[in-house]
Design an enzyme around this catalytic site. Structure first.
Site, mmCIF file in Angstrom:
data_model
loop_
_atom_site.group_PDB
_atom_site.id
_atom_site.type_symbol
_atom_site.label_atom_id
_atom_site.label_comp_id
_atom_site.label_asym_id
_atom_site.label_seq_id
_atom_site.Cartn_x
_atom_site.Cartn_y
_atom_site.Cartn_z
ATOM 1 N N SER A 1 0.807 -1.222 0.000
ATOM 2 C CA SER A 1 0.000 0.000 0.000
ATOM 3 C C SER A 1 0.836 1.265 0.000
ATOM 4 C CB SER A 1 -0.942 -0.002 1.212
ATOM 5 O OG SER A 1 -1.866 -1.055 1.123
ATOM 6 N N HIS B 1 -4.336 -2.210 -4.604
ATOM 7 C CA HIS B 1 -3.866 -3.531 -5.020
ATOM 8 C C HIS B 1 -4.986 -4.522 -4.749
ATOM 9 C CE1 HIS B 1 -3.553 -4.567 -0.791
ATOM 10 N NE2 HIS B 1 -2.908 -3.430 -0.600
ATOM 11 N N HIS C 1 -0.714 -9.889 -0.801
ATOM 12 C CA HIS C 1 -1.415 -9.157 -1.854
ATOM 13 C C HIS C 1 -1.337 -9.959 -3.142
ATOM 14 C CE1 HIS C 1 -0.455 -5.132 0.384
ATOM 15 N NE2 HIS C 1 -1.333 -5.891 1.022
#
Length: 587
Positions: A159, A426, A500
């Site tokens: 992030s 994401h 992620h």
């Protein structure tokens, strides 16, 4: 007594089940129960138990409609009519080329395409609909594009790197915020001289009011990138920094919240990073983990209040005080509702903490008093954190709440002057799989079982804490309620936290110059397009009625072989030769 359904009966019975209708026998009012029988290679049968034998006619107890009749969706004209209306509305659409007075950026942290899809199904099912056909507020945005999320050093980003891209217009390295890729993760010395500013600062420099609203701590990667520059996203307070970084002159993120940009509205969590070590939290005085963290003895909340002397500045930490804040008379607001991140929406105490809808509304009402407009970042930050825990229930409920905040933003602003963007930073490795029936709970189990003769959930993770293998077998979910907020979805690979994933994320836009947000673009393009639309930052052509590219005195290597740089050099050389020839002819 059990009966194997025919294909026609399966379709009809399932349709009634997914519409949440009570299916009763007309004469004896006994319930039907249906069960699945799974076979290898994907074949399955649906059976139901008939508890009365003197009738073969069924009806819904809710609407008295014959369940064997055609539904609207079985009529081809339903889809043709729907498509014609959509086509006409698209044809009637006019480009909005106004200069954006306001920018609303809604960022769903970790809200990948699968999360987006599953959330709209859940939103509909929470309203007693089948769910798949539900229209989210996000769905009404007419302009849609995709953004590539990779960072400079990693194929799959975090992030911090992504926030630097879409807020500062520059891609960077993992774990760094507000700095270029020349900076190195955790190395303070590399931070100096490589700072990059965000669109929040560009908007403030243009005279607009600015704000951040998040469901995480305000020092977390996404909101922090709007105001801070740090070689590590983890330097929340000075206690989180290594001694070497402090000796080299770096400062913690909380300090930069006060010093870098004059932010009008700050809403989220993160109290403990603002107060001296050991300071009791007002809400959890007996909880040592909630107490202040700072080693330097500074109380940044008090400092913030002193900086605002002469202005109407309010600091609040609970909903009662928050509700008492009058947007019409308030110049500055700092609202920190938790020591760290805010509670998940499903766990939130409405008497203590406002919803993301309420915080978004308060922020807009304070900021919109500025005649020059505003920039507001609203982050649904706990979507991501729920995914990291492997808890799809929490992630989807956070996304639904986020969508309601978007609706509130649209309600409070005017489309002709407000550019509204919805995107994610994401994605996560969550999949929607298994051929569930139409209207089946998105948090439920697939009607198809695995070859191990065990059921699995519609939502699963590629990796995460939900990996459970005992004696070579995965858990038997037949008697497990997978729809609870604490259920952890199964995952293929064991990790402490779900990672992620690296696929493109959606970018949705409406308002002035929203048509700039289409196609497949690099994620850092978002900041530049927003700035262009609002005439903030370096590119002011939109205000000046220009569309030609500005003169750039930089040589770029356009393709992977560096031919772009060669082409630029040749072009420059030809221009010089032409100039010399012209001078010669004039002499």
């Amino acid at each position: 007594m059990f009966k194997v359904c025919s294909k026609h009966e399966v379709t009809s019975i399932v349709r009634c089940v997914i519409l949440n209708l009570q299916i009763l026998c007309c004469s004896c009012s006994s319930f039907f129960f249906y069960t699945y029988k799974s076979f290898p290679k994907g074949r399955f049968d649906l059976t139901f138990q008939k508890q009365c034998t003197n009738t073969t006619t069924y009806r819904s107890t809710t609407n008295n409609v014959n369940i064997f009749g055609l539904t609207p969706e079985e009529n081809p004209e339903f889809w043709r009519s729907q498509a014609r209306k959509t086509l006409q509305s698209t044809l009637d659409r006019k480009l909005n080329t106004n200069v954006a007075k306001n920018i609303l950026l809604f960022l769903g942290d970790g809200m990948g395409i699968t999360t987006y899809t599953a959330a709209w199904i859940l939103k509909g099912q929470l309203q007693n609909q089948t769910g798949e056909e539900t229209v989210m507020t996000m769905d009404t945005f007419p302009n849609v594009g995709l953004a590539k999320t990779y960072s400079v050093d990693f194929q799959i980003p975090d992030s911090a790197a992504t926030a630097t891209a879409y807020l500062c217009g520059v891609k960077t390295n993992l774990n760094t915020i507000g700095v270029s890729a020349a900076a190195r993760n955790g190395v303070c010395k590399t931070q100096k001289g490589n700072e990059v500013t965000s669109i929040l600062k560009w908007a403030k420099d243009a005279g607009k009011s600015v704000g951040i609203v998040t469901t995480t701590r305000v020092q977390h990667a996404t909101p922090a990138t709007s105001y801070a520059h740090s070689a590590s996203r983890k330097w929340y307070s000075d206690a989180d920094m290594p001694d070497a970084a402090k000796r080299d002159g770096c400062t913690d993120i909380s300090s930069q919240l006060l010093n870098n940009t004059d932010i009008d509205v700050i809403i989220g969590g993160g109290r403990k990073y603002m107060t001296p070590r050991g300071t009791k939290d007002p809400e959890y005085p007996r909880d040592y983990s909630s107490r202040g963290k700072r080693k330097d003895g500074r109380n940044l909340i008090n400092e913030w209040q002193r900086l605002k002397i002469g202005k109407v500045a309010r600091y609040v930490w609970n909903k009662t005080d928050f509700d008492a804040v009058d947007p019409e008379t308030t110049d500055y607001l700092m609202a920190l509702f938790e020591p760290g991140d805010l509670r998940f929406e499903a766990d939130r105490d409405p008497s203590m903490d406002p919803s993301i809808v309420e915080t978004t509304e308060k922020a807009i009402r304070i900021l919109q008093k500025n005649p020059k407009g505003f920039f507001l970042l609203v982050e649904g930050g706990r979507i991501d954190q729920a995914h990291h825990d492997g808890r799809a229930y929490m992630a989807l409920h956070e996304t639904v709440a986020f969508d309601y905040a978007i609706a509130k933003g649209l309600e409070l602003t005017k489309e002709h002057e407000t550019l509204t963007i919805v995107t994610a930073d994401h994605s996560h490795p969550v999949s929607l799989n298994g051929f569930p029936f139409r209207g089946q709970s998105i948090l439920g189990k697939s009607p198809l079982w695995g070859t191990d003769m065990l059921p699995y959930t519609t939502l699963m993770y590629g990796n995460g804490p939900g990996h459970k293998i005992t004696n070579g077998k995965r858990p038997d979910l037949r008697n497990v309620n997978t729809k609870t907020k604490d259920y952890v979805q199964l995952s293929a690979v064991p990790t402490e936290s779900t990672t992620h994933s690296g696929e493109d994320v959606a970018v949705l836009a409406r308002g002035p110059m929203a048509h700039l947000f289409q196609g497949v673009q690099e994620q850092n393009y978002i900041a530049h397009a927003m700035a262009y639309a609002a005439c903030v930052g370096a590119d002011m052509r939109h205000c000046q009625g220009q569309t030609q590219p500005p003169v750039v005195h930089t040589t770029f290597t356009g393709d992977k072989n560096g031919n772009g740089g060669t082409h630029g050099s040749v072009t420059l050389l030809m221009s010089l030769l032409s100039a010399l020839l012209a001078i010669t002819l004039l002499m």
